[in-house]
Motif scaffolding. Structure first.
Motif, PDB file in Angstrom:
ATOM      1  N   VAL A  90       0.837  -1.204   0.000  1.00 36.14           N
ATOM      2  CA  VAL A  90       0.000   0.000   0.000  1.00 36.14           C
ATOM      3  C   VAL A  90       0.871   1.252   0.000  1.00 36.14           C
ATOM      4  O   VAL A  90       0.588   2.227  -0.707  1.00 36.14           O
ATOM      5  CB  VAL A  90      -0.956  -0.017   1.211  1.00 36.14           C
ATOM      6  N   LEU A  91       1.947   1.234   0.767  1.00 35.51           N
ATOM      7  CA  LEU A  91       2.864   2.383   0.793  1.00 35.51           C
ATOM      8  C   LEU A  91       3.560   2.552  -0.561  1.00 35.51           C
ATOM      9  O   LEU A  91       3.810   3.678  -1.002  1.00 35.51           O
ATOM     10  CB  LEU A  91       3.891   2.216   1.911  1.00 35.51           C
ATOM     11  N   PHE A  92       3.859   1.432  -1.211  1.00 36.31           N
ATOM     12  CA  PHE A  92       4.408   1.489  -2.570  1.00 36.31           C
ATOM     13  C   PHE A  92       3.421   2.165  -3.523  1.00 36.31           C
ATOM     14  O   PHE A  92       3.797   3.029  -4.321  1.00 36.31           O
ATOM     15  CB  PHE A  92       4.733   0.075  -3.056  1.00 36.31           C
ATOM     16  N   SER A  93       2.148   1.794  -3.430  1.00 40.52           N
ATOM     17  CA  SER A  93       1.123   2.392  -4.290  1.00 40.52           C
ATOM     18  C   SER A  93       0.961   3.883  -4.007  1.00 40.52           C
ATOM     19  O   SER A  93       0.812   4.685  -4.929  1.00 40.52           O
ATOM     20  CB  SER A  93      -0.218   1.674  -4.084  1.00 40.52           C
ATOM     21  N   SER A 288      -5.025   7.192 -10.727  1.00 43.32           N
ATOM     22  CA  SER A 288      -6.263   6.834 -10.028  1.00 43.32           C
ATOM     23  C   SER A 288      -6.207   5.413  -9.484  1.00 43.32           C
ATOM     24  O   SER A 288      -6.605   5.153  -8.343  1.00 43.32           O
ATOM     25  CB  SER A 288      -7.467   6.976 -10.968  1.00 43.32           C
ATOM     26  N   PHE A 289      -5.701   4.478 -10.276  1.00 41.38           N
ATOM     27  CA  PHE A 289      -5.703   3.090  -9.820  1.00 41.38           C
ATOM     28  C   PHE A 289      -4.567   2.798  -8.848  1.00 41.38           C
ATOM     29  O   PHE A 289      -4.690   1.897  -8.011  1.00 41.38           O
ATOM     30  CB  PHE A 289      -5.722   2.146 -11.015  1.00 41.38           C
ATOM     31  N   TYR A 290      -3.493   3.538  -8.916  1.00 45.85           N
ATOM     32  CA  TYR A 290      -2.500   3.486  -7.837  1.00 45.85           C
ATOM     33  C   TYR A 290      -3.144   3.949  -6.531  1.00 45.85           C
ATOM     34  O   TYR A 290      -3.027   3.301  -5.484  1.00 45.85           O
ATOM     35  CB  TYR A 290      -1.315   4.407  -8.153  1.00 45.85           C
ATOM     36  N   PHE A 291      -3.822   5.098  -6.589  1.00 48.98           N
ATOM     37  CA  PHE A 291      -4.436   5.676  -5.395  1.00 48.98           C
ATOM     38  C   PHE A 291      -5.573   4.795  -4.895  1.00 48.98           C
ATOM     39  O   PHE A 291      -5.746   4.615  -3.683  1.00 48.98           O
ATOM     40  CB  PHE A 291      -4.933   7.091  -5.696  1.00 48.98           C
ATOM     41  N   TYR A 292      -6.352   4.244  -5.812  1.00 47.73           N
ATOM     42  CA  TYR A 292      -7.439   3.340  -5.435  1.00 47.73           C
ATOM     43  C   TYR A 292      -6.886   2.128  -4.682  1.00 47.73           C
ATOM     44  O   TYR A 292      -7.443   1.712  -3.653  1.00 47.73           O
ATOM     45  CB  TYR A 292      -8.196   2.894  -6.684  1.00 47.73           C
ATOM     46  N   ALA A 293      -5.781   1.580  -5.178  1.00 47.90           N
ATOM     47  CA  ALA A 293      -5.166   0.425  -4.515  1.00 47.90           C
ATOM     48  C   ALA A 293      -4.703   0.780  -3.109  1.00 47.90           C
ATOM     49  O   ALA A 293      -4.887  -0.005  -2.164  1.00 47.90           O
ATOM     50  CB  ALA A 293      -3.987  -0.093  -5.341  1.00 47.90           C
ATOM     51  N   SER A 294      -4.109   1.957  -2.942  1.00 47.03           N
ATOM     52  CA  SER A 294      -3.620   2.358  -1.624  1.00 47.03           C
ATOM     53  C   SER A 294      -4.763   2.628  -0.657  1.00 47.03           C
ATOM     54  O   SER A 294      -4.715   2.214   0.510  1.00 47.03           O
ATOM     55  CB  SER A 294      -2.710   3.589  -1.744  1.00 47.03           C
ATOM     56  N   VAL A 295      -5.830   3.277  -1.117  1.00 53.55           N
ATOM     57  CA  VAL A 295      -6.971   3.591  -0.256  1.00 53.55           C
ATOM     58  C   VAL A 295      -7.709   2.316   0.164  1.00 53.55           C
ATOM     59  O   VAL A 295      -7.998   2.110   1.349  1.00 53.55           O
ATOM     60  CB  VAL A 295      -7.939   4.570  -0.966  1.00 53.55           C
ATOM     61  N   ILE A 296      -8.008   1.446  -0.815  1.00 50.91           N
ATOM     62  CA  ILE A 296      -8.686   0.177  -0.511  1.00 50.91           C
ATOM     63  C   ILE A 296      -7.812  -0.676   0.408  1.00 50.91           C
ATOM     64  O   ILE A 296      -8.302  -1.329   1.344  1.00 50.91           O
ATOM     65  CB  ILE A 296      -9.008  -0.591  -1.807  1.00 50.91           C
ATOM     66  N   PHE A 298      -5.465   0.338   2.619  1.00 49.71           N
ATOM     67  CA  PHE A 298      -5.490   0.887   3.977  1.00 49.71           C
ATOM     68  C   PHE A 298      -6.802   0.544   4.683  1.00 49.71           C
ATOM     69  O   PHE A 298      -6.817   0.192   5.865  1.00 49.71           O
ATOM     70  CB  PHE A 298      -5.312   2.406   3.951  1.00 49.71           C
ATOM     71  N   ALA A 299      -7.913   0.674   3.964  1.00 50.68           N
ATOM     72  CA  ALA A 299      -9.225   0.385   4.554  1.00 50.68           C
ATOM     73  C   ALA A 299      -9.311  -1.078   5.008  1.00 50.68           C
ATOM     74  O   ALA A 299      -9.849  -1.365   6.089  1.00 50.68           O
ATOM     75  CB  ALA A 299     -10.323   0.687   3.545  1.00 50.68           C
TER      76      ALA A 299
END
Length: 368
Positions: A90-93, A288-296, A298-299
């Motif tokens: 997630v930190l990588f994303s 967007s999909f990098y950020f989506y991966a990190s947000v999902i 973390f959740a």
């Protein structure tokens, strides 16, 4: 969490835009620096390796088709080790998202709006990014489907207009062939893979769990990477043929310089700003999909049922991080060439092989 399913066509479009992303801007110059006029040959090998990596990612997706990558981590490694591995991913994303935000800021401030503070561009783009993620995967996929024809139209205009007179293209610019040698060629292929196909590991956060037909999605994965690779191959070849290897190597954004060469009848010219729209579309969806991966991710790590409350604080972190990670463009270029390929290969190559190995080992133990 979201339960939306996207179509295989939408997934193929996402793969194409994600693969092209920033690659279309920076890779022609980087490849020309490494292997000069043989850049297109390195791209051909890179596309082949990209297809092999897709086969690797599909194998990972087949293990647990109803799970995202972070859920697979916890299943294979256990709760705590799995969360630690997921946190690293997630930190990588998140870091990759900040890199792309900086790309947007550097590109727009150096090429189009030099008097605008880079912080203003980054904040505005981050707002659009947060808005897209908050609207969800289905909205992102549908908007990509709507914008993709514009991307294709602009790409066709670019290629056709470049090939029309009076643009001075010289086929001899790609000669002699295979002059670079084996070692530089291997390094160039490694660089190309680092930008083009290794980041696709991030799409395992939506593949195959969020695609409505798994078998057809696997085919779409291959088709998307192949189409994106052909587009990049065309741009790299045109850049070398028109600008020459030396000029391409000296420019940070040679494909943008290529668009400046368009001049049809002394009327259709200076359209590079319009062409920048094509690159911004692809960069936005990669981001967007990098950020989506990190947000999902973390959740899931923090057992949150709704990921949307994370979008704003993580977006603020993105803005701060993108301003701080590189002091200047030269530092960013050096990072891209020396550090990024190794960093992304850890997750794009080593990580999926590790997952497949652990899963095979677990199956062997259960059989006993």
């Amino acid at each position: 969490m979201e339960n939306f399913k996207i179509s295989t066509r939408q997934f193929a479009i996402i793969v194409i835009l994600f693969s092209i992303g920033t690659t279309i801007l920076v890779i022609p110059g980087i490849m020309a620096q490494e292997v000069k006029q043989d850049a297109w040959i390195a791209a051909v090998f890179g596309i082949g390796i990209g297809l092999l990596l897709v086969a690797l990612y599909i194998a990972v997706g087949r293990m647990f088709p109803t799970m995202t990558l972070v859920e697979i981590n916890e299943t294979l490694f256990g709760k705590w080790i799995g969360k630690a591995v997921s946190l690293s991913f997630v930190l990588f994303s998140l870091y990759s998202t900040s890199e792309l935000l900086l790309y947007v800021g550097n590109f727009l401030t150096t090429q189009i709006m030099p008097d605008t503070p880079i912080e203003a561009i980054i904040i505005l783009f981050a707002c659009i990014l947060i808005m897209g993620i908050r609207l969800g995967l289905e909205t992102l996929a549908r908007s990509a489907e709507l914008l993709f024809p514009i991307f294709v139209f602009l790409f066709i205009i670019l290629v056709v207009a470049i090939l029309l007179p009076p643009v001075q293209y010289k086929v001899e610019n790609i000669q002699p062939v295979f002059e670079a040698g084996i070692k530089p060629m291997i390094h160039a292929v490694f660089l190309f893979t680092g930008f083009f196909s290794s980041p696709l590991i991030v799409l395992l956060m939506i593949f195959p769990v969020s695609v409505n037909q798994q078998k057809a999605a696997e085919k779409s994965f291959f088709i998307g990477v192949l189409i994106a690779g052909i587009c990049l191959l065309i741009i790299i070849a045109l850049t070398i043929i028109v600008l020459g290897a030396d000029t391409s190597a000296r420019n940070t954004y040679p494909s943008y310089i290529l668009a400046r060469k368009i001049n049809v009848g002394d009327f259709f010219q200076r359209i590079e700003a319009i062409m920048a729209i094509m690159w911004i579309i692809s960069i936005y969806y990669k981001m967007s999909f990098y950020f989506y991966a990190s947000v999902i991710g973390f959740a899931h790590i923090f057992n949150m049922k709704n990921y949307r409350p994370l979008t704003l604080p993580l977006g603020m972190i993105l803005v701060s991080l993108s301003v701080l990670i590189h002091p200047n463009v030269a530092h960013s270029i050096k990072f891209d060439k020396e550090i990024w390929p190794l960093y992304v290969s850890t997750y794009g190559l080593v990580f999926p092989i590790l997952l497949l190995t652990v899963n095979a080992f677990r199956k062997k133990i259960h059989q006993k």
